[in-house]
Design an enzyme around this catalytic site. Structure first.
Site, short mmCIF file in Angstrom:
data_model
loop_
_atom_site.label_atom_id
_atom_site.label_comp_id
_atom_site.label_asym_id
_atom_site.label_seq_id
_atom_site.Cartn_x
_atom_site.Cartn_y
_atom_site.Cartn_z
CG ASP A 3 16.59 0.45 4.89
OD1 ASP A 3 16.79 1.34 4.06
OD2 ASP A 3 17.51 -0.15 5.48
CG HIS A 11 21.22 0.23 5.04
ND1 HIS A 11 19.93 0.71 4.95
CD2 HIS A 11 22.03 1.31 4.93
CE1 HIS A 11 19.97 2.03 4.78
NE2 HIS A 11 21.24 2.42 4.76
#
Length: 330
Positions: free
Chosen positions: A160, A188
């Site tokens: 990310d 996440h």
């Protein structure tokens, strides 16, 4: 005198992510060009035949640093004496599957793995979780490995971070090397908060370089949050090469010093930093000296950031409560 080989276990070793990961580990891209590695490749019994093909390819590369390969479905054998356990294999969420179903199945995967790592791993063993939901899977493994220090358990928000850096660089028209101090807070998942407030472009605050603040508060965040789903929609399969690359980046960021003035995004056990409930496996900005890590203190968080972090925190708390109830009743 040659360095002693580092022993690395990889679960889900015949899968797509591992197929991109293993060759980079064997080549020296993770631990360095003077560090031999021994691979312990762990798979479920039905995938062992495919794993044999992966091992053949590793052999055929004739990597000078690849000391040995062992393939097994036995956790005791797979984790015996390992210095690093990279847990890639997990049950992915399928159409129609409830979150509780997913958590319950993964609880039965990562609990035994955590216990086996604690029982059979090397005295310095560290655990890095890639398989999703990686925050909670990491917590499950950590809780099952009661004799190991909690600070040896990590999970991946680096993918990310890499996605966020790429988006910011494109918007600003600069190289990704100009983007620093990017933090990914929380889970996440689609609730994560990619932090542009504390990020820098060429040393300057992102909000000073990118004047389109509506994009920062809107499309930037949602693009990062939903990037995995967009890749599945485009290629018909989940992120593999980019996930493997982020796993390499993550572990390197633990074992090498963080560049001055920067941070890396990593899921680590909360010690109460920024008011996050202690014990959650939470995505934070961290710094490492190559031996130990710490959460970076002093990030400025406005009301917008705090509201986003509260959402992802509450999701992780709910996942923890749900998995505890599932495992208690199993």
């Amino acid at each position: 005198m040659a360095n002693k080989p580092i022993s690395v276990a990889v679960t889900g070793a015949a899968g797509q992510i591992s197929y991109s990961l293993l060759f980079r580990i064997a080549s020296g891209a993770l631990f360095g060009l003077d560090q031999p590695v021994s691979l312990r490749l762990i798979e479920v019994d039905p995938a062992l035949r495919a794993l044999e093909g992966v091992a053949m390819e590793l052999d055929d590369c004739a990597f000078p640093l690849l000391d040995s390969i062992e393939m097994t479905s036995d956790l005791k054998v797979g984790f015996d004496g390992v210095n690093w356990a990279i847990l890639v294999g997990a049950m992915p969420r399928k159409a129609g599957m409830e979150r509780g179903d997913l958590l319950g199945i993964n609880g039965k995967i990562f609990g035994p793995q955590g216990a086996a790592i604690a029982a059979h791993g090397a005295s310095d063993v560290k655990v890095f979780v890639v398989g999703n939901p990686c925050n909670t899977n990491s917590m499950i493994a950590r809780d099952a490995a009661k004799d190991l220090p909690a600070d040896r358990f990590f999970a991946m928000t680096r993918l990310d971070q890499n996605r966020a850096k790429s988006q910011l660089a494109k918007k600003a028209g600069v190289a990704v090397t100009e983007v620093s101090n990017v933090a990914i807070w929380g889970n996440h998942s689609a609730t994560q908060f990619p932090d542009f407030l504390n990020a820098r472009i060429s040393g300057r605050p992102v909000v000073d370089v990118i004047e389109d603040h509506d994009w920062l508060h809107g499309d930037f965040i949602t693009t990062v949050q939903k990037r995995g789903a967009a890749i599945i929609d485009a290629r018909g399969a989940s992120s593999a090469a980019s996930a493997a690359s982020a796993a390499i980046d993550s572990i390197k960021s633990i074992i090498t010093p963080t560049p001055e003035g920067d941070c890396v995004s990593l899921v680590v056990p909360s010690r109460g930093e920024y008011g996050i409930e202690e014990g959650l496996q939470f995505g934070f900005p961290i710094r490492s000296d190559g031996t130990s890590w710490r959460v970076v203190e002093g990030f400025d968080l406005d009301d917008f950031a705090k509201s986003k972090i509260a959402i992802t925190t509450n999701e992780l708390i709910a996942e923890r409560q749900e998995i505890k109830a599932i495992l208690a009743n199993s």
